[in-house]
Design a protein around this motif. Sequence first.
Motif, short mmCIF file in Angstrom:
data_model
loop_
_atom_site.label_atom_id
_atom_site.label_comp_id
_atom_site.label_asym_id
_atom_site.label_seq_id
_atom_site.Cartn_x
_atom_site.Cartn_y
_atom_site.Cartn_z
N ALA A 175 0.84 -1.20 0.00
CA ALA A 175 0.00 0.00 0.00
C ALA A 175 0.87 1.25 0.00
O ALA A 175 0.65 2.17 -0.79
CB ALA A 175 -0.92 -0.01 1.21
N HIS A 176 1.85 1.27 0.87
CA HIS A 176 2.74 2.43 0.96
C HIS A 176 3.51 2.62 -0.34
O HIS A 176 3.68 3.75 -0.82
CB HIS A 176 3.69 2.28 2.14
CG HIS A 176 4.51 3.48 2.42
ND1 HIS A 176 5.81 3.60 2.00
CD2 HIS A 176 4.21 4.64 3.07
CE1 HIS A 176 6.28 4.78 2.38
NE2 HIS A 176 5.32 5.43 3.03
N GLY A 177 3.95 1.54 -0.95
CA GLY A 177 4.68 1.62 -2.20
C GLY A 177 3.86 2.24 -3.33
O GLY A 177 4.42 2.92 -4.20
N LEU A 178 2.56 2.03 -3.31
CA LEU A 178 1.71 2.60 -4.35
C LEU A 178 1.58 4.12 -4.25
O LEU A 178 1.46 4.81 -5.25
CB LEU A 178 0.30 1.99 -4.31
CG LEU A 178 0.15 0.58 -4.85
CD1 LEU A 178 -1.29 0.11 -4.65
CD2 LEU A 178 0.53 0.52 -6.32
N ILE A 179 1.59 4.64 -3.03
CA ILE A 179 1.31 6.07 -2.88
C ILE A 179 2.52 6.90 -2.44
O ILE A 179 2.47 8.11 -2.44
CB ILE A 179 0.10 6.31 -1.92
CG1 ILE A 179 0.34 5.73 -0.53
CG2 ILE A 179 -1.17 5.75 -2.48
CD1 ILE A 179 0.86 6.73 0.42
N ASP A 180 3.60 6.23 -2.10
CA ASP A 180 4.77 6.91 -1.56
C ASP A 180 5.30 8.03 -2.45
O ASP A 180 5.70 9.08 -1.96
CB ASP A 180 5.88 5.90 -1.28
CG ASP A 180 7.04 6.50 -0.52
OD1 ASP A 180 6.80 7.34 0.37
OD2 ASP A 180 8.19 6.14 -0.82
N SER A 181 5.28 7.84 -3.75
CA SER A 181 5.85 8.84 -4.65
C SER A 181 4.79 9.71 -5.33
O SER A 181 5.13 10.53 -6.18
CB SER A 181 6.72 8.16 -5.71
OG SER A 181 5.92 7.30 -6.50
N LEU A 182 3.53 9.55 -4.96
CA LEU A 182 2.47 10.36 -5.57
C LEU A 182 2.40 11.73 -4.92
O LEU A 182 2.61 11.88 -3.72
CB LEU A 182 1.12 9.66 -5.43
CG LEU A 182 0.95 8.33 -6.14
CD1 LEU A 182 -0.45 7.78 -5.89
CD2 LEU A 182 1.22 8.45 -7.63
N ALA A 183 2.08 12.71 -5.73
CA ALA A 183 1.94 14.09 -5.24
C ALA A 183 0.46 14.41 -5.04
O ALA A 183 -0.42 13.67 -5.49
CB ALA A 183 2.55 15.06 -6.25
N GLY A 184 0.19 15.49 -4.36
CA GLY A 184 -1.17 15.98 -4.20
C GLY A 184 -1.74 15.70 -2.83
O GLY A 184 -1.23 14.88 -2.06
N GLN A 185 -2.81 16.41 -2.54
CA GLN A 185 -3.43 16.31 -1.21
C GLN A 185 -4.08 14.96 -0.96
O GLN A 185 -4.06 14.47 0.16
CB GLN A 185 -4.43 17.44 -1.02
CG GLN A 185 -3.76 18.79 -0.85
CD GLN A 185 -4.74 19.89 -0.52
OE1 GLN A 185 -5.76 20.04 -1.18
NE2 GLN A 185 -4.42 20.67 0.49
N ASP A 186 -4.67 14.35 -1.99
CA ASP A 186 -5.28 13.04 -1.79
C ASP A 186 -4.22 12.00 -1.41
O ASP A 186 -4.44 11.18 -0.51
CB ASP A 186 -6.05 12.59 -3.03
CG ASP A 186 -7.38 13.28 -3.19
OD1 ASP A 186 -7.85 13.96 -2.24
OD2 ASP A 186 -7.99 13.14 -4.27
N ALA A 187 -3.09 12.03 -2.10
CA ALA A 187 -2.01 11.09 -1.77
C ALA A 187 -1.49 11.35 -0.36
O ALA A 187 -1.22 10.40 0.39
CB ALA A 187 -0.89 11.21 -2.80
N ALA A 188 -1.37 12.62 0.01
CA ALA A 188 -0.90 12.96 1.35
C ALA A 188 -1.89 12.48 2.41
O ALA A 188 -1.49 12.00 3.48
CB ALA A 188 -0.67 14.47 1.47
N TYR A 189 -3.17 12.59 2.13
CA TYR A 189 -4.22 12.13 3.06
C TYR A 189 -4.09 10.63 3.31
O TYR A 189 -4.09 10.18 4.46
CB TYR A 189 -5.57 12.50 2.46
CG TYR A 189 -6.80 12.14 3.26
CD1 TYR A 189 -6.86 12.30 4.64
CD2 TYR A 189 -7.94 11.69 2.62
CE1 TYR A 189 -8.00 12.00 5.35
CE2 TYR A 189 -9.10 11.39 3.32
CZ TYR A 189 -9.12 11.54 4.68
OH TYR A 189 -10.26 11.23 5.39
N LEU A 190 -3.95 9.86 2.27
CA LEU A 190 -3.80 8.41 2.43
C LEU A 190 -2.46 8.08 3.07
O LEU A 190 -2.37 7.19 3.92
CB LEU A 190 -3.95 7.73 1.07
CG LEU A 190 -3.84 6.21 1.04
CD1 LEU A 190 -4.65 5.54 2.13
CD2 LEU A 190 -4.24 5.69 -0.32
N HIS A 191 -1.42 8.80 2.70
CA HIS A 191 -0.10 8.60 3.28
C HIS A 191 -0.16 8.81 4.80
O HIS A 191 0.44 8.04 5.57
CB HIS A 191 0.88 9.57 2.63
CG HIS A 191 2.27 9.09 2.57
ND1 HIS A 191 3.13 9.48 1.57
CD2 HIS A 191 3.00 8.28 3.35
CE1 HIS A 191 4.30 8.93 1.76
NE2 HIS A 191 4.25 8.19 2.83
N ALA A 192 -0.88 9.83 5.22
CA ALA A 192 -1.04 10.11 6.65
C ALA A 192 -1.69 8.92 7.36
O ALA A 192 -1.23 8.49 8.42
CB ALA A 192 -1.89 11.37 6.85
#
Length: 96
Positions: A37-54
Amino acid sequence: MNLSDFKESIQQGAMPKGISVFLQALWLEKSGDWDGAHGLIDSLAGQDAAYLHAFLHRREGDLSNAAYWYRRAGKPIASGSLEEEWELQVIYFLAD
């Protein structure tokens, strides 16, 4: 697809086709693959990616890192249970 359908797909072990990368990450996380899961979103930009990353770092127990990502997302630090936050994120990304 709704929250119930999404949860059912996890129980059946079959990720739905055509879902967003955010839903893929939530599916993997709930299935026990935090790293995937982390690997999918780790390099994505934007607020949605940051929300899930959090959320992922909160799940991991790294609360200071989670707080950083909530700030990047422009969201308050979640105060409910991890399960509640997971469901809220699924609903959020299903509506996207």
